[in-house]
Design a protein around this motif. Structure first.
Motif, PDB file in Angstrom:
ATOM      1  N   SER A   1       0.885  -1.200   0.130  1.00  0.00           N
ATOM      2  CA  SER A   1       0.005  -0.051  -0.004  1.00  0.00           C
ATOM      3  C   SER A   1       0.841   1.389  -0.147  1.00  0.00           C
ATOM      4  O   SER A   1       0.428   2.484  -0.287  1.00  0.00           O
ATOM      5  N   PHE A   2       2.261   1.263   0.322  1.00  0.00           N
ATOM      6  CA  PHE A   2       2.964   2.083   0.315  1.00  0.00           C
ATOM      7  C   PHE A   2       3.116   2.783  -1.137  1.00  0.00           C
ATOM      8  O   PHE A   2       3.521   4.010  -1.246  1.00  0.00           O
ATOM      9  N   LEU A   3       2.834   1.890  -1.884  1.00  0.00           N
ATOM     10  CA  LEU A   3       3.101   2.492  -3.634  1.00  0.00           C
ATOM     11  C   LEU A   3       2.088   3.604  -3.866  1.00  0.00           C
ATOM     12  O   LEU A   3       2.105   4.711  -4.566  1.00  0.00           O
ATOM     13  N   GLY A   4       0.875   3.743  -3.091  1.00  0.00           N
ATOM     14  CA  GLY A   4      -0.101   4.502  -3.236  1.00  0.00           C
ATOM     15  C   GLY A   4       0.346   5.927  -2.386  1.00  0.00           C
ATOM     16  O   GLY A   4      -0.557   6.730  -2.512  1.00  0.00           O
ATOM     17  N   LYS A   5       1.210   5.938  -1.690  1.00  0.00           N
ATOM     18  CA  LYS A   5       1.679   6.995  -0.792  1.00  0.00           C
ATOM     19  C   LYS A   5       2.815   7.803  -1.506  1.00  0.00           C
ATOM     20  O   LYS A   5       3.394   8.765  -1.165  1.00  0.00           O
ATOM     21  N   PHE A   6       3.338   7.286  -2.630  1.00  0.00           N
ATOM     22  CA  PHE A   6       4.531   7.742  -3.307  1.00  0.00           C
ATOM     23  C   PHE A   6       3.952   9.177  -3.909  1.00  0.00           C
ATOM     24  O   PHE A   6       2.758   9.303  -4.327  1.00  0.00           O
ATOM     25  N   ASN A   7       4.883  10.129  -3.664  1.00  0.00           N
ATOM     26  CA  ASN A   7       4.393  11.267  -4.562  1.00  0.00           C
ATOM     27  C   ASN A   7       4.909  11.395  -5.885  1.00  0.00           C
ATOM     28  O   ASN A   7       5.389  10.170  -6.404  1.00  0.00           O
ATOM     29  N   SER A   8       4.778  12.379  -6.697  1.00  0.00           N
ATOM     30  CA  SER A   8       4.984  12.240  -8.275  1.00  0.00           C
ATOM     31  C   SER A   8       6.541  11.786  -8.395  1.00  0.00           C
ATOM     32  O   SER A   8       6.785  11.632  -9.573  1.00  0.00           O
ATOM     33  N   THR A   9       7.483  12.032  -7.549  1.00  0.00           N
ATOM     34  CA  THR A   9       8.971  12.000  -7.812  1.00  0.00           C
ATOM     35  C   THR A   9       9.542  10.649  -7.375  1.00  0.00           C
ATOM     36  O   THR A   9      10.627  10.215  -7.643  1.00  0.00           O
ATOM     37  N   GLN A  10       8.833  10.018  -6.441  1.00  0.00           N
ATOM     38  CA  GLN A  10       9.316   8.820  -5.764  1.00  0.00           C
ATOM     39  C   GLN A  10       9.051   7.610  -6.446  1.00  0.00           C
ATOM     40  O   GLN A  10       8.072   7.206  -7.245  1.00  0.00           O
ATOM     41  N   ILE A  11      10.164   6.633  -6.617  1.00  0.00           N
ATOM     42  CA  ILE A  11       9.984   5.476  -7.370  1.00  0.00           C
ATOM     43  C   ILE A  11      10.435   4.126  -6.885  1.00  0.00           C
ATOM     44  O   ILE A  11      10.109   3.043  -7.209  1.00  0.00           O
ATOM     45  N   ALA A  12      10.937   4.262  -5.312  1.00  0.00           N
ATOM     46  CA  ALA A  12      11.227   3.073  -4.634  1.00  0.00           C
ATOM     47  C   ALA A  12      11.245   3.539  -3.148  1.00  0.00           C
ATOM     48  O   ALA A  12      11.198   4.690  -2.843  1.00  0.00           O
TER      49      ALA A  12
END
Length: 367
Positions: A159-170
């Motif tokens: 679910s952390f994938l949904g918390k990535f902002n627009s610049t985060q990849i990992a």
């Protein structure tokens, strides 16, 4: 090999194995379900690299992922050729109940630099760096080392994938919480992320973003894509790195800090979090979510707390009552470890596990 539709195969030489049936299997870079193409968002993808004596450890990790997870899982298992049959024999006996399938892959590196990558840290360790290039049709992936144990559903870290902002990849966890015992800030001879570096034993990736990104670096003013930056990084730093691919990832995210999401230490809890005294505050408050038994602690007597958790999950039989067959025997073993620093905080090892079991039975009772 196609009798079980949950099984798929990948061949690095683009050849269809002679004993793979044509009716239910198809091939591109990998063989997979039609279901995977039509319902990609309904599966969580988990990758692991296994070499040498890591078969049992890898299978135990996969078991821990299966026990609590909710959404379907697809395992991407990269292993030495001699381990493939053993993996198939064991995994085909798992009671998947329709929620798990897997793909076995050979260990492969770019042909022009294979020898260099095989010598890095451990024989297979750097394979993970090439996952975005090999698994081209996988959007997101959770990579874990073989010595990982999930104490709550994989869904939760996914679910952390949904918390990535627009610049985060990992996403990864810090290497240390306490700088006074940190390795990177005391000994590293290369750039590293943040104050104490990052640990790559649990690495959540949006691989679509990784493949698209152009990375800042200290080798050229030109930004480089993932497939372009790996070999130049190795050539520049190979005499200065100790932990292989993890060091290269630290260098990469040092130059691109905006691209990393950092999750708390309880998602990658290692012996360093307790052998000198407890220093993972979130684990003290909520329990350990993912246990990482690095330094071989599952297989010796140096950290009996970690070994007890490993043995409990390894010996658990699918379908048995989790309270009586897993939790209670584990707690009894953990109570025998209070002579160690980690044993003094043994309750953090079962706090989340207890909740995960309770939540699992609650879901089952609702049908």
């Amino acid at each position: 090999r196609c009798k079980n539709l949950s099984v798929s195969f990948w061949n690095s030489y683009w050849m269809l194995p002679s004993d793979v049936c044509g009716m239910n299997c198809f091939w591109e870079a990998a063989f997979r379900y039609d279901y995977m193409k039509t319902h990609p968002s309904e599966k969580m993808h988990l990758a692991v690299v296994a070499c040498g004596e890591r078969l049992e450890e890898t299978v135990t990790m996969l078991r821990s992922a299966i026990i609590f997870s909710i959404k379907p899982l697809h395992f991407h298992i990269f292993a030495e050729d001699q381990l493939h049959e053993s993996f198939k024999d064991i995994l085909d006996e798992f009671p998947y109940e329709g929620k798990v399938n897997y793909t076995l892959y050979p260990i492969t590196f770019p042909s022009e630099s294979a020898a260099e990558w095989k010598k890095l840290f451990k024989p297979c360790a750097s394979q993970r760096l090439f996952l975005p290039l090999i698994l081209k049709n996988v959007d997101s992936l959770l990579y874990v080392d073989t010595d990982i144990l999930f104490l709550r559903p994989v869904d939760d870290i996914w679910s952390f994938l949904g918390k990535f902002n627009s610049t985060q990849i990992a996403a990864m966890a810090p290497e240390h919480e306490e700088p006074r015992i940190g390795w990177y800030n005391r000994f590293a001879r290369h750039p590293y992320y943040g104050v104490t570096g990052i640990n790559s034993g649990v690495m959540l990736m949006n691989m679509t973003r990784i493949r698209r990104k152009y990375f800042k670096n200290d080798m050229t003013p030109v930004r480089l894509q993932w497939g372009e930056i790996l070999m130049p990084l190795l050539k520049k730093y190979k005499l200065n790195i100790t932990w292989g691919d993890q060091d290269l990832l630290n260098i990469m995210f040092f130059h691109n800090p905006e691209s990393l999401y950092v999750f708390p230490c309880q998602w990658n809890y290692r012996p360093d979090h307790c052998i000198y005294g407890s220093n993972c505050r979130t684990a003290e408050e909520e329990g350990i979510f993912i246990l990482h038994g690095n330094r071989g602690v599952y297989h010796d007597d140096k950290q009996p707390t970690f070994r007890a958790v490993y043995e409990a999950i390894k010996n658990y039989s699918f379908g048995d009552d989790l309270v009586h067959s897993l939790l209670q025997p584990l707690e009894r073993e953990l109570q025998k470890t209070t002579h160690t620093y980690c044993g003094r905080v043994y309750k953090v090892f079962i706090k989340q596990l207890t909740k995960s079991i309770r939540d699992l039975y609650a879901r089952r009772s609702k049908g």
